[in-house]
Design a protein around this motif. Sequence first.
Motif, PDB file in Angstrom:
ATOM      1  N   LYS A 120      29.197  -4.337  56.742  1.00  0.00           N
ATOM      2  CA  LYS A 120      29.990  -4.363  55.363  1.00  0.00           C
ATOM      3  C   LYS A 120      31.601  -4.397  55.742  1.00  0.00           C
ATOM      4  CE  LYS A 120      31.467  -0.708  53.279  1.00  0.00           C
ATOM      5  NZ  LYS A 120      31.336   0.831  52.922  1.00  0.00           N
ATOM      6  N   THR A 121      31.633  -3.871  56.757  1.00  0.00           N
ATOM      7  CA  THR A 121      33.361  -3.938  57.131  1.00  0.00           C
ATOM      8  C   THR A 121      33.588  -5.327  58.197  1.00  0.00           C
ATOM      9  OG1 THR A 121      33.020  -2.503  58.974  1.00  0.00           O
ATOM     10  CG2 THR A 121      33.539  -1.546  56.976  1.00  0.00           C
ATOM     11  N   GLY A 122      32.712  -5.615  58.749  1.00  0.00           N
ATOM     12  CA  GLY A 122      32.707  -6.781  59.694  1.00  0.00           C
ATOM     13  C   GLY A 122      33.040  -6.231  61.064  1.00  0.00           C
ATOM     14  N   THR A 123      33.239  -5.236  61.405  1.00  0.00           N
ATOM     15  CA  THR A 123      33.342  -4.659  62.613  1.00  0.00           C
ATOM     16  C   THR A 123      32.637  -3.194  62.977  1.00  0.00           C
ATOM     17  OG1 THR A 123      35.565  -5.606  62.349  1.00  0.00           O
ATOM     18  CG2 THR A 123      35.277  -4.039  64.301  1.00  0.00           C
ATOM     19  N   LEU A 124      32.083  -3.189  64.038  1.00  0.00           N
ATOM     20  CA  LEU A 124      31.350  -1.848  64.512  1.00  0.00           C
ATOM     21  C   LEU A 124      32.444  -1.010  65.184  1.00  0.00           C
ATOM     22  CD1 LEU A 124      28.760  -0.160  64.435  1.00  0.00           C
ATOM     23  CD2 LEU A 124      28.242  -1.213  66.635  1.00  0.00           C
ATOM     24  N   HIS A 125      32.986  -0.150  64.333  1.00  0.00           N
ATOM     25  CA  HIS A 125      34.158   0.806  65.326  1.00  0.00           C
ATOM     26  C   HIS A 125      33.238   1.952  65.583  1.00  0.00           C
ATOM     27  CE1 HIS A 125      37.680  -1.264  64.256  1.00  0.00           C
ATOM     28  NE2 HIS A 125      37.381  -1.463  63.139  1.00  0.00           N
ATOM     29  N   LEU A 126      33.330   2.173  67.206  1.00  0.00           N
ATOM     30  CA  LEU A 126      32.601   3.274  67.418  1.00  0.00           C
ATOM     31  C   LEU A 126      33.797   4.213  68.388  1.00  0.00           C
ATOM     32  CD1 LEU A 126      29.451   1.875  69.353  1.00  0.00           C
ATOM     33  CD2 LEU A 126      29.729   2.683  67.233  1.00  0.00           C
ATOM     34  N   ALA A 127      33.845   5.453  67.821  1.00  0.00           N
ATOM     35  CA  ALA A 127      34.656   6.285  68.480  1.00  0.00           C
ATOM     36  C   ALA A 127      33.998   7.188  69.609  1.00  0.00           C
ATOM     37  CB  ALA A 127      35.531   7.148  67.535  1.00  0.00           C
ATOM     38  N   ASP A 128      34.459   7.291  70.691  1.00  0.00           N
ATOM     39  CA  ASP A 128      33.983   8.175  71.775  1.00  0.00           C
ATOM     40  C   ASP A 128      35.003   9.160  72.233  1.00  0.00           C
ATOM     41  OD1 ASP A 128      32.157   8.832  73.765  1.00  0.00           O
ATOM     42  OD2 ASP A 128      31.613   6.861  74.263  1.00  0.00           O
ATOM     43  N   LEU A 129      35.011  10.554  71.767  1.00  0.00           N
ATOM     44  CA  LEU A 129      35.926  11.541  72.251  1.00  0.00           C
ATOM     45  C   LEU A 129      35.267  12.395  73.308  1.00  0.00           C
ATOM     46  CD1 LEU A 129      36.857  12.221  68.376  1.00  0.00           C
ATOM     47  CD2 LEU A 129      37.626  10.206  69.942  1.00  0.00           C
ATOM     48  N   GLY A 130      36.425  12.401  74.179  1.00  0.00           N
ATOM     49  CA  GLY A 130      35.795  12.901  75.609  1.00  0.00           C
ATOM     50  C   GLY A 130      34.769  12.079  76.189  1.00  0.00           C
ATOM     51  N   ALA A 131      35.084  10.687  76.072  1.00  0.00           N
ATOM     52  CA  ALA A 131      34.257   9.672  76.460  1.00  0.00           C
ATOM     53  C   ALA A 131      33.921   9.708  77.737  1.00  0.00           C
ATOM     54  CB  ALA A 131      35.207   8.242  76.121  1.00  0.00           C
ATOM     55  N   GLY A 132      34.434  10.117  78.860  1.00  0.00           N
ATOM     56  CA  GLY A 132      34.174  10.109  80.309  1.00  0.00           C
ATOM     57  C   GLY A 132      33.898   8.723  80.508  1.00  0.00           C
ATOM     58  N   PRO A 133      32.781   8.113  81.061  1.00  0.00           N
ATOM     59  CA  PRO A 133      32.634   6.653  81.339  1.00  0.00           C
ATOM     60  C   PRO A 133      32.107   6.144  79.900  1.00  0.00           C
ATOM     61  CG  PRO A 133      30.830   7.911  82.151  1.00  0.00           C
ATOM     62  CD  PRO A 133      31.570   8.826  81.750  1.00  0.00           C
ATOM     63  N   GLY A 134      32.183   6.557  78.830  1.00  0.00           N
ATOM     64  CA  GLY A 134      31.832   5.840  77.603  1.00  0.00           C
ATOM     65  C   GLY A 134      29.976   5.944  77.750  1.00  0.00           C
ATOM     66  N   THR A 135      29.773   6.998  78.120  1.00  0.00           N
ATOM     67  CA  THR A 135      28.200   7.337  77.880  1.00  0.00           C
ATOM     68  C   THR A 135      27.630   6.830  76.472  1.00  0.00           C
ATOM     69  OG1 THR A 135      28.750   8.965  79.741  1.00  0.00           O
ATOM     70  CG2 THR A 135      26.507   8.900  78.685  1.00  0.00           C
ATOM     71  N   ALA A 136      27.980   7.498  75.703  1.00  0.00           N
ATOM     72  CA  ALA A 136      27.645   7.598  74.338  1.00  0.00           C
ATOM     73  C   ALA A 136      27.520   6.161  74.036  1.00  0.00           C
ATOM     74  CB  ALA A 136      28.069   8.285  73.293  1.00  0.00           C
ATOM     75  N   SER A 137      28.694   5.334  74.252  1.00  0.00           N
ATOM     76  CA  SER A 137      28.882   3.879  73.739  1.00  0.00           C
ATOM     77  C   SER A 137      28.089   3.065  74.490  1.00  0.00           C
ATOM     78  CB  SER A 137      30.360   3.328  74.051  1.00  0.00           C
ATOM     79  OG  SER A 137      31.240   4.506  73.654  1.00  0.00           O
ATOM     80  N   ILE A 138      27.983   3.596  75.742  1.00  0.00           N
ATOM     81  CA  ILE A 138      26.936   2.520  76.660  1.00  0.00           C
ATOM     82  C   ILE A 138      25.384   2.817  75.997  1.00  0.00           C
ATOM     83  CG2 ILE A 138      25.829   2.197  78.717  1.00  0.00           C
ATOM     84  CD1 ILE A 138      28.709   2.911  80.064  1.00  0.00           C
ATOM     85  N   ALA A 139      25.058   3.869  75.896  1.00  0.00           N
ATOM     86  CA  ALA A 139      23.907   4.193  75.087  1.00  0.00           C
ATOM     87  C   ALA A 139      23.725   3.288  73.794  1.00  0.00           C
ATOM     88  CB  ALA A 139      23.400   5.628  74.796  1.00  0.00           C
ATOM     89  N   PHE A 140      24.492   3.323  72.962  1.00  0.00           N
ATOM     90  CA  PHE A 140      24.510   2.737  71.736  1.00  0.00           C
ATOM     91  C   PHE A 140      24.320   1.103  71.881  1.00  0.00           C
ATOM     92  CE2 PHE A 140      25.373   1.207  67.563  1.00  0.00           C
ATOM     93  CZ  PHE A 140      24.794   2.202  66.760  1.00  0.00           C
TER      94      PHE A 140
END
Length: 390
Positions: A120-140
Motif C-alpha cells: 500500500k505505501t510502496g516501501t517496506l519499512h522495518l525498524a529493528d531496535l537494539g538491532a545488533g547485527p540486524g538479526t530480526a531484519s535478516i531473518a525477515f
Amino acid sequence: MAQKSRKPSLTHRVNSFPAAWSWFVDELIPTYVKRTYSPRESWKDKPFTTEDARFFFKGISELSELFTEERPTKLPEYFAHPKFRSAYLLYFLPLQAAKFLSVFQLHPEATQAALKHAAKTGTLHLADLGAGPGTASIAFLLWLLDQPLPDGRKELPTIELHWFDTNRAIMDDGAALIQALSDQFPKLRGKVQGHMHGEPWWKATPRLPRETSLIFFGNVLNEAALPQQASWSAILERAQGAGTLYIEPALKRSSQLLSQLRDELLEAGAIENSARSIWGPCLHAERCPLAAGRDWCHFSVPVEIPGRWFTSFSKGLGSERQWVKFSYLWLSSPEARAPVPSPRLRRVVSDPIQKDRNADVVLICEPERPGRIRVPSSRHVHRGDLITED
Ligand SMILES: C[S@@+](CC[C@H](N)C(=O)[O-])C[C@H]1O[C@@H](n2cnc3c(N)ncnc32)[C@H](O)[C@@H]1O
C-alpha cells in the motif's frame, strides 16, 4: 481449581528454514567473520576451517556464559570486543534468527500484514531496535525470499531498514551481511537500503517513518532499564502494518519483564484493551497470569537449526539444539487487527506438570491466574500448543 478434560485441537510445530539459510550461515557469515576478525592478515582470504572454528569458539563459549540466567541485570558492553562480535555473528545470530523465523511461521497473518502494508505505501519499512547485527531484519529478508507476494505482485517493494543500537560496530557487521545477501539474490538486489543509528532505542521515534510496516525488538529489553511509558505510545504509533514484535530470552526474568510490559501497555491504554491487539501468544487482553510468581510464559519450538558450523558450536557448548526457546509478544496495529480467537481456545503454558496413566495435566493461559487441565497423554501436548474445549 477444578480440572476439566479437553481435547487438543491444534499443535505448535515449526520446522522449515528458508532456502537461502544454508548459504547464509555456512558460507556468508564464516567468510565474513574470517575476513573481518582473523588476527592475521594472511588468513583472511582463506576458507573457514575447523581450526578457525576452534579459534572463534572461545568467544562463543564466554558469551554463552554471560547470557545465562545468572546474567547481571545490566550487561557489560560485550559488543565493544571484537571477540564477542565475531562470536555473536557465528553462533547467536543464526540462533536468534531461527527464533524469529519460528514466530513468523506461527503467525503468517501477521507477516502478510507487513507485506500488504508495504504494498500500500510502496516501501517496506522495518525498524529493528537494539538491532545488533540486524538479526530480526535478516531473518525477515531470508523469509521474504521464499514468500509469494500479495495480490500476485511480481516484485518486492523497496525495503528500508531502520536500525538503532548503542553499538555501531555490530550494526556495521550486519550491514555488510545485508549488502552481501541482497547482492546474492536478484529478488533483493538494489532494493534494500539501511539507516543505522548509534543511539538507544528509546530515541528512535522521531527518526522512524510514520508508516513503519513492522517494528522488531530482539533480545534487547532485558539489557537496560525500561524507559517511561510515554515513549512506548510514541513508538507504538509508528508501528502500522504488522505492528511490533518483541522476542526475549526464555529466562524467567526477561519473560516476566515482557509480560509486565504487556500489562502496563494495556493498563495505560497504549494498546487497545482487546484480544485483537495481540497476534500472539496471548488469546486475551486481560492481565497475564505469569507476569510474576513461580512460572513464566515462554515457548520451546522443536527445530533443528541447519548449519555445519552452527551444529559444531552447539556440540562444543554441550547443547545439541533440538529446540529453540524464547518468550515473545506480537502486538498488532490498528490497521491490521489480529483475528478474534474462539472463546474455547486456550494456550498451553507449561509442559505436563503431572502425569497419570492416561492423562497429563498442563497449565493453560487464563486471565490473572493460570488454569489447569487434563489432556490425554497420547496427544503429547506441549507448552505453546493451542487446545479447545470439547
Ligand atoms: C542480545 S543483542 C540482540 C541483538 C539482536 N536484536 C538479536 O536479536 O540478535 C542486544 C543488543 O541490544 C543493544 N542494546 C543494549 N541496550 C540498548 C539500548 N538502550 N538501545 C539500543 N540498543 C541497545 C546491544 O548493543 C546489542 O546489540
